[in-house]
Design a protein around this motif. Structure first.
Motif, PDB file in Angstrom:
ATOM      1  N   ARG A  61       0.818  -1.209   0.000  1.00 18.72           N
ATOM      2  CA  ARG A  61       0.000   0.000   0.000  1.00 18.72           C
ATOM      3  C   ARG A  61       0.856   1.265   0.000  1.00 18.72           C
ATOM      4  NH1 ARG A  61      -5.435  -0.700   0.909  1.00 18.72           N
ATOM      5  NH2 ARG A  61      -6.049  -2.860   1.356  1.00 18.72           N
ATOM      6  N   GLN A  62       2.099   1.137   0.454  1.00 16.24           N
ATOM      7  CA  GLN A  62       2.984   2.295   0.483  1.00 16.24           C
ATOM      8  C   GLN A  62       3.573   2.610  -0.894  1.00 16.24           C
ATOM      9  OE1 GLN A  62       5.893   2.260   3.802  1.00 16.24           O
ATOM     10  NE2 GLN A  62       4.784   0.508   4.600  1.00 16.24           N
ATOM     11  N   ILE A  63       3.427   1.689  -1.845  1.00 12.48           N
ATOM     12  CA  ILE A  63       4.119   1.877  -3.125  1.00 12.48           C
ATOM     13  C   ILE A  63       3.184   1.892  -4.327  1.00 12.48           C
ATOM     14  CG2 ILE A  63       6.157   0.740  -2.168  1.00 12.48           C
ATOM     15  CD1 ILE A  63       5.547  -1.703  -3.743  1.00 12.48           C
ATOM     16  N   LEU A  64       1.859   1.876  -4.085  1.00 12.52           N
ATOM     17  CA  LEU A  64       0.914   1.755  -5.191  1.00 12.52           C
ATOM     18  C   LEU A  64       1.063   2.862  -6.227  1.00 12.52           C
ATOM     19  CD1 LEU A  64      -2.386   0.679  -3.370  1.00 12.52           C
ATOM     20  CD2 LEU A  64      -0.891  -0.721  -4.788  1.00 12.52           C
ATOM     21  N   ASP A  65       1.265   4.079  -5.776  1.00 12.92           N
ATOM     22  CA  ASP A  65       1.251   5.211  -6.702  1.00 12.92           C
ATOM     23  C   ASP A  65       2.611   5.896  -6.809  1.00 12.92           C
ATOM     24  OD1 ASP A  65      -1.576   4.961  -7.213  1.00 12.92           O
ATOM     25  OD2 ASP A  65      -1.904   5.790  -5.214  1.00 12.92           O
ATOM     26  N   ASP A  66       3.673   5.177  -6.513  1.00  6.14           N
ATOM     27  CA  ASP A  66       5.017   5.767  -6.586  1.00  6.14           C
ATOM     28  C   ASP A  66       5.398   5.948  -8.056  1.00  6.14           C
ATOM     29  OD1 ASP A  66       7.795   6.252  -6.574  1.00  6.14           O
ATOM     30  OD2 ASP A  66       7.969   5.309  -4.602  1.00  6.14           O
ATOM     31  N   PRO A  67       5.567   7.182  -8.537  1.00  2.00           N
ATOM     32  CA  PRO A  67       5.849   7.416  -9.958  1.00  2.00           C
ATOM     33  C   PRO A  67       7.240   6.967 -10.382  1.00  2.00           C
ATOM     34  CG  PRO A  67       6.005   9.466  -8.740  1.00  2.00           C
ATOM     35  CD  PRO A  67       5.488   8.444  -7.776  1.00  2.00           C
ATOM     36  N   ASP A  68       8.110   6.686  -9.414  1.00  5.12           N
ATOM     37  CA  ASP A  68       9.475   6.288  -9.758  1.00  5.12           C
ATOM     38  C   ASP A  68       9.619   4.775  -9.891  1.00  5.12           C
ATOM     39  OD1 ASP A  68      12.035   7.181 -10.449  1.00  5.12           O
ATOM     40  OD2 ASP A  68      12.824   6.809  -8.435  1.00  5.12           O
ATOM     41  N   LEU A  69       8.470   4.047  -9.820  1.00  4.64           N
ATOM     42  CA  LEU A  69       8.502   2.594  -9.917  1.00  4.64           C
ATOM     43  C   LEU A  69       8.148   2.123 -11.320  1.00  4.64           C
ATOM     44  CD1 LEU A  69       6.870   1.014  -6.750  1.00  4.64           C
ATOM     45  CD2 LEU A  69       9.268   1.422  -7.246  1.00  4.64           C
ATOM     46  N   GLN A  70       8.621   0.942 -11.658  1.00  4.54           N
ATOM     47  CA  GLN A  70       8.245   0.313 -12.913  1.00  4.54           C
ATOM     48  C   GLN A  70       6.720   0.150 -12.976  1.00  4.54           C
ATOM     49  OE1 GLN A  70      10.095  -0.540 -15.465  1.00  4.54           O
ATOM     50  NE2 GLN A  70      12.163  -0.283 -14.621  1.00  4.54           N
ATOM     51  N   PRO A  71       6.081   0.497 -14.087  1.00  2.00           N
ATOM     52  CA  PRO A  71       4.614   0.376 -14.191  1.00  2.00           C
ATOM     53  C   PRO A  71       4.101  -1.024 -13.921  1.00  2.00           C
ATOM     54  CG  PRO A  71       5.464   1.727 -15.975  1.00  2.00           C
ATOM     55  CD  PRO A  71       6.670   1.163 -15.261  1.00  2.00           C
ATOM     56  N   ILE A  72       4.830  -2.045 -14.343  1.00  2.00           N
ATOM     57  CA  ILE A  72       4.358  -3.410 -14.127  1.00  2.00           C
ATOM     58  C   ILE A  72       4.293  -3.731 -12.638  1.00  2.00           C
ATOM     59  CG2 ILE A  72       6.658  -4.482 -14.301  1.00  2.00           C
ATOM     60  CD1 ILE A  72       5.320  -6.862 -15.636  1.00  2.00           C
ATOM     61  N   VAL A  73       5.221  -3.170 -11.861  1.00  2.00           N
ATOM     62  CA  VAL A  73       5.212  -3.406 -10.421  1.00  2.00           C
ATOM     63  C   VAL A  73       3.996  -2.744  -9.785  1.00  2.00           C
ATOM     64  CG1 VAL A  73       6.457  -3.038  -8.250  1.00  2.00           C
ATOM     65  CG2 VAL A  73       7.729  -3.620 -10.333  1.00  2.00           C
ATOM     66  N   ARG A  74       3.702  -1.516 -10.196  1.00  2.00           N
ATOM     67  CA  ARG A  74       2.540  -0.817  -9.648  1.00  2.00           C
ATOM     68  C   ARG A  74       1.254  -1.584  -9.983  1.00  2.00           C
ATOM     69  NH1 ARG A  74       4.786   3.957 -11.976  1.00  2.00           N
ATOM     70  NH2 ARG A  74       2.924   4.190 -13.276  1.00  2.00           N
ATOM     71  N   ARG A  75       1.172  -2.115 -11.188  1.00  2.00           N
ATOM     72  CA  ARG A  75      -0.022  -2.848 -11.599  1.00  2.00           C
ATOM     73  C   ARG A  75      -0.184  -4.139 -10.796  1.00  2.00           C
ATOM     74  NH1 ARG A  75      -5.116  -2.435 -13.008  1.00  2.00           N
ATOM     75  NH2 ARG A  75      -5.814  -3.970 -14.547  1.00  2.00           N
ATOM     76  N   VAL A  76       0.896  -4.862 -10.615  1.00  2.00           N
ATOM     77  CA  VAL A  76       0.852  -6.105  -9.836  1.00  2.00           C
ATOM     78  C   VAL A  76       0.417  -5.806  -8.405  1.00  2.00           C
ATOM     79  CG1 VAL A  76       2.304  -7.893  -8.791  1.00  2.00           C
ATOM     80  CG2 VAL A  76       2.490  -7.401 -11.237  1.00  2.00           C
ATOM     81  N   MET A  77       0.984  -4.758  -7.820  1.00  2.00           N
ATOM     82  CA  MET A  77       0.639  -4.416  -6.443  1.00  2.00           C
ATOM     83  C   MET A  77      -0.814  -3.991  -6.337  1.00  2.00           C
ATOM     84  SD  MET A  77       3.300  -5.214  -4.887  1.00  2.00           S
ATOM     85  CE  MET A  77       5.058  -5.459  -5.113  1.00  2.00           C
ATOM     86  N   ARG A  78      -1.318  -3.256  -7.326  1.00  2.00           N
ATOM     87  CA  ARG A  78      -2.707  -2.817  -7.302  1.00  2.00           C
ATOM     88  C   ARG A  78      -3.654  -4.009  -7.314  1.00  2.00           C
ATOM     89  NH1 ARG A  78      -5.151   1.408  -5.604  1.00  2.00           N
ATOM     90  NH2 ARG A  78      -3.580   2.737  -6.631  1.00  2.00           N
ATOM     91  N   ILE A  79      -3.390  -4.977  -8.169  1.00  2.00           N
ATOM     92  CA  ILE A  79      -4.227  -6.173  -8.244  1.00  2.00           C
ATOM     93  C   ILE A  79      -4.179  -6.944  -6.931  1.00  2.00           C
ATOM     94  CG2 ILE A  79      -4.419  -8.462  -9.321  1.00  2.00           C
ATOM     95  CD1 ILE A  79      -3.603  -7.142 -11.970  1.00  2.00           C
ATOM     96  N   HIS A  80      -2.976  -7.122  -6.412  1.00  2.00           N
ATOM     97  CA  HIS A  80      -2.823  -7.931  -5.200  1.00  2.00           C
ATOM     98  C   HIS A  80      -3.483  -7.269  -4.002  1.00  2.00           C
ATOM     99  CE1 HIS A  80      -0.415 -10.214  -2.065  1.00  2.00           C
ATOM    100  NE2 HIS A  80      -1.010 -11.152  -2.779  1.00  2.00           N
ATOM    101  N   VAL A  81      -3.311  -5.968  -3.842  1.00  2.00           N
ATOM    102  CA  VAL A  81      -3.908  -5.264  -2.714  1.00  2.00           C
ATOM    103  C   VAL A  81      -5.432  -5.326  -2.778  1.00  2.00           C
ATOM    104  CG1 VAL A  81      -4.333  -2.937  -1.805  1.00  2.00           C
ATOM    105  CG2 VAL A  81      -1.993  -3.728  -2.167  1.00  2.00           C
TER     106      VAL A  81
END
Length: 300
Positions: A175-195
């Motif tokens: 939840r701390q990294i869902l919208d971090d703009p400095d992260l790889q988009p695929i990581v944000r997407r995976v985290m969004r689905i999992h959360v």
């Protein structure tokens, strides 16, 4: 003090029905809901720097940005690998538990739904590791033997407690990294689905414990309230595996010592455990021995 379920609250069957409806409205199929062919973006991290175990140390400051990004990649691979093995344990435990349950009950149907979610998460984590060019961190043979034995022990309240220890800490980190703009988009997407999907699993496990604790024999409550403390040293071990540091060219054992004394790592650990610690306090499942184990591991 323990929190009893009030008569006005939904029954376990009604609660399961609500989660089943939520699953119909908001579930994902990672194979098609993630663009696996999208290129990785240059100069972006795989985990936020502040969540890397060496962040803020002299070792971290001596790295180039490219080396720091590689460190974040290897630590993400480690976290995703651990997620796969834990989902394996949970799925085995759910299947064994369902052998003794009514197959027409809504609670059984939700357990089957959760099992399906977790199976897709295992696939999603595995595909992500492969997509980012990682090599899974596999448990050793004796560890895999223990993993396969645990589902025989995980039933009822012990299953819900173990599920929360395994899911909530990762959930709080994600939840701390869902919208971090400095992260790889695929990581944000995976985290969004999992959360999104894991939120229902956490609700179900929490509800199971809230209902079972008030009627639990004292000895069983004492056992569960202190057994969950094993999660502290387990997570400290898991997050600081020497193999992860070896893969970026560091001395694994020396880097592990540095990470375990790193105040930034302790801060991230405390933040990840805070929601679960509050829940254990609420339902009377934070025993003295458990509190000591979590504190010594840096999570309190």
């Amino acid at each position: 003090m323990t929190t009893a379920v009030r008569p006005s609250e939904p029954t376990r069957e009604e609660f399961a029905e609500r989660l089943l409806k939520g699953s119909v409205k908001k579930s994902y199929e990672p194979v098609v809901d993630i663009d696996w062919n999208a290129p990785l973006e240059q100069d972006k991290f795989f985990l936020p720097p502040r969540m890397c175990t060496l962040y803020g140390t002299d070792l971290w400051e001596a790295m180039t940005r490219e080396q720091q990004i590689e460190m974040s990649r290897q630590e993400l691979v480690n976290v995703l690998s651990a997620g796969i093995w834990f989902e394996n344990i949970l799925n085995q435990a759910l299947l064994r538990d369902m052998m003794h349950k009514n197959p027409t009950a809504r609670t059984t149907h939700y357990s089957l739904t959760e099992l399906g979610d977790e199976t897709r998460h295992m696939l999603m984590f595995g595909k992500t590791i492969g997509r980012i060019g990682g090599v899974p961190v596999r448990p050793r043979l004796h560890q895999r033997m223990v993993i396969n034995a645990l589902p025989f022990l995980f039933r009822g309240s012990i299953l819900w407690g173990a599920a929360l220890v395994g899911e909530e800490i990762f959930d709080a980190l994600q939840r701390q990294i869902l919208d971090d703009p400095d992260l790889q988009p695929i990581v944000r997407r995976v985290m969004r689905i999992h959360v999104t999907e894991e939120a229902r699993h956490i609700q179900y496990a929490r509800d199971g414990l809230r209902r079972s604790v008030p009627a639990m024999p004292r000895y069983r409550r004492f056992l569960l309230a202190n057994l969950q403390g094993v999660g502290g040293p387990f997570y400290r071990h898991l997050f600081t595996l020497p193999v992860v540091y070896n893969r970026v060219g560091l001395d694994g054992r020396a880097a592990r010592r540095t990470a375990r004394t790193n105040p930034h790592f302790h801060e991230a650990s405390r933040a990840s455990f805070a929601p679960l610690a509050a829940f254990f306090e609420e339902v009377g499942l934070m025993g003295g021995l458990a509190r000591g184990m979590w504190r010594r591991a840096g999570f309190l």
